[in-house]
Each structure stands twice: as structure tokens, then as C-alpha cells.
Scaffold this active site. Sequence first.
Site, PDB file in Angstrom:
ATOM      1  N   LYS A   1     -14.398  92.838  12.060  1.00 11.90           N
ATOM      2  CA  LYS A   1     -12.949  92.636  12.231  1.00 11.90           C
ATOM      3  C   LYS A   1     -12.460  91.494  11.341  1.00 11.90           C
ATOM      4  O   LYS A   1     -11.355  91.563  10.783  1.00 11.90           O
ATOM      5  CB  LYS A   1     -12.635  92.329  13.699  1.00 11.90           C
TER       6      LYS A   1
ATOM      7  N   LYS B   1      -4.736  82.740  13.243  1.00 10.26           N
ATOM      8  CA  LYS B   1      -5.967  82.527  14.003  1.00 10.26           C
ATOM      9  C   LYS B   1      -7.121  83.323  13.399  1.00 10.26           C
ATOM     10  O   LYS B   1      -8.233  82.813  13.234  1.00 10.26           O
ATOM     11  CB  LYS B   1      -5.724  82.921  15.465  1.00 10.26           C
TER      12      LYS B   1
END
Length: 297
Positions: free
Chosen positions: A174, A242
Site C-alpha cells: 500500500k 500520513k
Amino acid sequence: MGTQTTVAFIGLGIMGKPMSINLVKAGFDVVGYNLSPGPIEALVAAGGRGAGSIAEAVKGADAVAVMVPDSPDVEEVLTGADGVFDNAAEGALVIDFSTILPDVSRRMAAVGAERGLRVLDAPVSGGEAGAVEGVLSIMVGGEKDVFEAARPVLDAVGSTVVLVGPAGSGQTVKAANQLIVAGNIELLAEAIVFLEAHGVDTEAGVTVLGGGLAGSTVLERKAGNMLRREFAPGFRIALHHKDMKIVTDAARAAGVVIPLGSHVAQLIASLDAQGHGGLDHSALFTTVEALSGRAGS
């Protein structure tokens, strides 16, 4: 899934709410919990059930799905007082769809195993549209037998579901996904500002670019935001900020150089620092406009 028919879903945000509703549509008994009540009400209206706490949601559940923003949130949901690990039935599946640090996923899998739980990290890609349509790409880390047991849940929310390695591997893939997406969004923004500066019929230009080698899911789903200057999320800048920190930290730890990725990470950080973290990540377009002296043009 055999007797595993009840799924507790923790975190009914932009992604979690449509994913939980798709599980209802697939025939699962879904019990949802969220900090704010609105998404719970939407799940109930779709045929699911609501819970007043994590503990209430997971009691008796065959599988627990988690979709929350960041590593500390996952740790709190799983290991906090009245959290998943203290209340899930022994042998239950725990599927973390959140995007977090790979080492946190590995630690949560180990702690879960000690409690007799089967834990997968299963971050997703495809954005809100993919969640609504049930066509997310899901990169899964964990044991193969656990992955196979979880396939009915995963297949109900995704169309590309792949086991990519042991615990934490899903998060690593990811991170790579978010690196590619960020770079694509930045280059798409630069291309559209470039086309507009030269007086091209920009919508026509984007259409023909989408039919060639430059075509991508990013172009298909984000070009319209840029052309209309509409940046409602979607996927928020704050979350991509983030994620890019995860990428840059992991790259540094592995001794991998990501010069272009690091540059885009700084542009995303700049937008977040200016208070634009709530905008869709396609709002990178506004930075390119400003740097080009074309803001408001």
C-alpha cells in the site's frame, strides 16, 4: 464463509461506510460501530445493525473489519480497553483495512495470534468510488490459510484481492501504491496547468490523453476535480500526507532513494500545513497553479 456470517465493522467513514453496506448486500450480518452516529444510521438503513461500543459490536462476530485513519487508531481499536482483542471470540478473523505502518501491522498480528485470533492487514486502494462500487484493490498480508478463510469478506468489497506476503506485507505494498498515486496526481496537475496555459481545449486534451499511454485511473477519476476546481474528498490530503510519511520512513529504513516521491511528499505536506488537509488529494493542482502564478486564472 461457512458459519462465519456475522461481520463487525469498526470505522464507518468515507471508505468504511460503503464497504460495510456492500457486505450487507453480499448477505453478511453486519454490526457497525463508529464514533459519530450518522454512518451507523446509514448502515442500519441499508439492513445492517448498529452497536454502541467496539466491545458490543465484536461480541459473537465471526470476523471483525477495521477501517480507521492511522496506526495509533488501529492500536487503540485492537488493544485498547474494551477493544477488539479483549472481546472477539477465539478464532475470529480480524481484517484491518486501514493504511498504517508495516511494523505496527506485524506487531498487531503477533499480539492477535497470542489471543487466538487470525489477523490480516488488508489496506485498500480505489478511493471512495471504488468502495461504493465494491471494486477496491486489496493488498493482503498474513498467512495463506487465514487469507483463504477471509476471501468471502474480501471479495464482497474488492475486485482485485491478492495475498502479497506475511503480516505487514499488505501495508508495504500500500505504501508503494500511495507513492505511485501521489506522483500521478502531481504530474496530472502539472499537465492540466500546462494545457490551460497554452489555450488548449483542456477537456478534449484530457480525453485524448486518457486513451493513450498516459491514461490511468488517476486521470479518469481526478482530472474532473482539477478542471472544475472542486476538491471535496474523496481521499483527504491529511491522509495522503500520513501515507507519504510512511513511504519516506520505510524507504529510508530500507536504504531506498525516492527523489521524486520525496518531492511530492513535501508538496502534500505543504498543503496540509496550510490548513487544506480536508481537501481531496487532487487539490495538489492548486499548488501547481500557485507555483505557476496562475492561481485564480
